[in-house]
Design a protein around this motif. Structure first.
Motif, PDB file in Angstrom:
ATOM      1  N   GLY A 113       7.115 -44.743  21.612  1.00 12.71           N
ATOM      2  CA  GLY A 113       8.083 -44.018  20.807  1.00 12.71           C
ATOM      3  C   GLY A 113       8.888 -43.028  21.617  1.00 12.71           C
ATOM      4  N   PRO A 114       9.861 -42.356  20.959  1.00  8.57           N
ATOM      5  CA  PRO A 114      10.816 -41.512  21.681  1.00  8.57           C
ATOM      6  C   PRO A 114      10.314 -40.130  22.065  1.00  8.57           C
ATOM      7  N   MET A 115       9.179 -39.663  21.484  1.00  5.82           N
ATOM      8  CA  MET A 115       8.725 -38.289  21.747  1.00  5.82           C
ATOM      9  C   MET A 115       7.235 -38.245  22.092  1.00  5.82           C
ATOM     10  N   PRO A 116       6.825 -38.950  23.121  1.00  6.21           N
ATOM     11  CA  PRO A 116       5.390 -38.975  23.444  1.00  6.21           C
ATOM     12  C   PRO A 116       4.840 -37.620  23.869  1.00  6.21           C
ATOM     13  N   ILE A 117       5.659 -36.764  24.468  1.00  4.80           N
ATOM     14  CA  ILE A 117       5.185 -35.436  24.860  1.00  4.80           C
ATOM     15  C   ILE A 117       4.802 -34.635  23.622  1.00  4.80           C
ATOM     16  N   PHE A 118       5.652 -34.657  22.613  1.00  7.17           N
ATOM     17  CA  PHE A 118       5.359 -33.971  21.346  1.00  7.17           C
ATOM     18  C   PHE A 118       4.058 -34.480  20.744  1.00  7.17           C
ATOM     19  N   GLU A 119       3.912 -35.793  20.695  1.00  8.37           N
ATOM     20  CA  GLU A 119       2.739 -36.388  20.061  1.00  8.37           C
ATOM     21  C   GLU A 119       1.459 -36.028  20.805  1.00  8.37           C
ATOM     22  N   ALA A 120       1.496 -36.052  22.127  1.00 10.86           N
ATOM     23  CA  ALA A 120       0.299 -35.735  22.918  1.00 10.86           C
ATOM     24  C   ALA A 120      -0.113 -34.277  22.761  1.00 10.86           C
ATOM     25  N   LEU A 121       0.860 -33.368  22.794  1.00 12.17           N
ATOM     26  CA  LEU A 121       0.549 -31.951  22.633  1.00 12.17           C
ATOM     27  C   LEU A 121       0.064 -31.650  21.223  1.00 12.17           C
ATOM     28  N   LYS A 122       0.707 -32.243  20.233  1.00 11.86           N
ATOM     29  CA  LYS A 122       0.298 -32.027  18.851  1.00 11.86           C
ATOM     30  C   LYS A 122      -1.128 -32.504  18.627  1.00 11.86           C
ATOM     31  N   ALA A 123      -1.500 -33.596  19.280  1.00 12.01           N
ATOM     32  CA  ALA A 123      -2.846 -34.153  19.138  1.00 12.01           C
ATOM     33  C   ALA A 123      -3.891 -33.357  19.911  1.00 12.01           C
ATOM     34  N   GLY A 124      -3.443 -32.377  20.719  1.00 14.41           N
ATOM     35  CA  GLY A 124      -4.384 -31.567  21.483  1.00 14.41           C
ATOM     36  C   GLY A 124      -4.979 -32.275  22.680  1.00 14.41           C
ATOM     37  N   GLU A 125      -4.230 -33.227  23.251  1.00  9.87           N
ATOM     38  CA  GLU A 125      -4.720 -33.953  24.428  1.00  9.87           C
ATOM     39  C   GLU A 125      -4.915 -32.994  25.607  1.00  9.87           C
ATOM     40  N   GLU A 126      -5.912 -33.287  26.433  1.00 10.08           N
ATOM     41  CA  GLU A 126      -6.165 -32.470  27.621  1.00 10.08           C
ATOM     42  C   GLU A 126      -5.442 -32.998  28.848  1.00 10.08           C
TER      43      GLU A 126
END
Length: 320
Positions: A113-126
């Motif tokens: 998708g177009p906003m993977p940075i947003f999705e990863a940070l929102k998910a709390g990825e380390e």
């Protein structure tokens, strides 16, 4: 001595500039294709490269026919896509089979998708993952060439992680070009079967839901929305604003309804689910960007003007 390969870079933002600069220094850059709907990006590349390289602007679907002729004149070895938002037409994919390479700012297939940075940070990825992959007829589904992990620290925002990706992509683009120059075929592997796809976030995705989100989730959302969305969306009464920065108050707990501003702790300390407390630190509103202590004074004044000084102050998600 072998002639340098020819790389064309398709891009739509400033994040591709360091990659183009490195490819130019190595003698690989043969031309740039830009999103013609972003004049500020065109100006940036003009200032950086002047007329050293041919450029092509994509503004309409009909431009792809002319692009095909332009590509034939250049004869590229490979075509790199860096933050380029459009699908490549089938006839161009077929014209240069297995030469289209995308540098995706997220792990595939999880964060297509177009906003993977947003999705990863929102998910709390380390950690985040840069995925270099071949392009095909769908977004982010092509065979994977390789992946690189990028660490996420506790204070990471969308902006700071995007800068990390920009730096890493420039090195990955250079390495990919060198692999093509000296190694020929790139090693690839198929992606796992998955229907995962994250569309561009809506207001619902960027809004704090005080009734269901815990403190960690709220902090992660604020960082994921900073700065591209101006912060995470929320409201108190009729006052709509965005939270750019927040922190979980470790050791604090409450027994109020989630979303209530807790007096006697710190300015804009708000109760969350599970008895957790989050403190808003930086706020963006129609008044501007303010520290929590300054905004809390503004908030008190607004509540008085609205005639709500006798009511409890409860935060809630923006109405969709």
């Amino acid at each position: 001595m072998t002639n340098p390969i020819k790389i064309l870079v398709f891009c739509a933002g400033k994040s591709a500039l360091p990659s183009c600069q490195l490819l130019h220094l190595d003698g690989y850059l043969a031309g740039i294709v830009l999103d013609g709907k972003q004049p500020e990006v065109q100006s940036l590349f003009n200032e950086s490269f002047g007329n050293q390289f041919p450029r092509f602007l994509i503004q309409h679907k009909r431009d792809y026919d002319q692009l095909a002729l332009w590509l034939t004149e250049i004869g590229p070895t490979a075509l790199f896509s860096i933050a380029f938002p459009y699908l490549i037409p089938d006839h161009l994919l077929e014209q240069y089979p297995r030469r289209w390479i995308n540098f995706h700012m997220g792990k595939l297939p999880d964060y297509r998708g177009p906003m993977p940075i947003f999705e990863a940070l929102k998910a709390g990825e380390e950690e985040a993952v840069l995925t270099v992959h071949l392009m095909d007829r769908q977004y982010d589904t092509g065979e994977i060439i390789w992946e690189e992990e990028i660490g996420i620290d506790g204070q990471e925002t969308f902006g700071s992680l995007a800068i990390k990706f920009t730096e890493q992509i420039s090195l990955a683009a250079q390495n990919t070009a060198q692999m093509l120059q000296f190694g020929g075929e790139l090693p690839v592997r198929a992606q796992p079967n998955s229907s995962a796809y994250c569309p561009f976030p809506t207001v619902k995705d960027t809004s704090i839901n005080w009734a269901y989100m815990n403190a960690d989730e709220i902090v992660s959302l604020c960082q994921a929305c900073n700065p591209w969305n101006g912060g995470a969306d929320t409201s108190i009464g009729n006052l709509v604003f965005k939270v750019l920065k927040a922190e979980k108050l470790v050791g604090e707990e409450h027994y109020e309804i989630p979303g209530k501003i807790l007096s006697g702790i710190e300015p804009l300390a708000i109760g969350c689910v599970d008895g957790e407390v989050v403190r808003i630190q930086l706020v963006s509103s129609d008044y501007g960007i303010e520290l929590a202590k300054d905004f809390s004074i503004r908030l008190n004044q607004s509540q008085l003007l609205l005639g709500k000084q006798g009511e409890e102050k409860v935060a809630g998600s923006v109405k969709i």
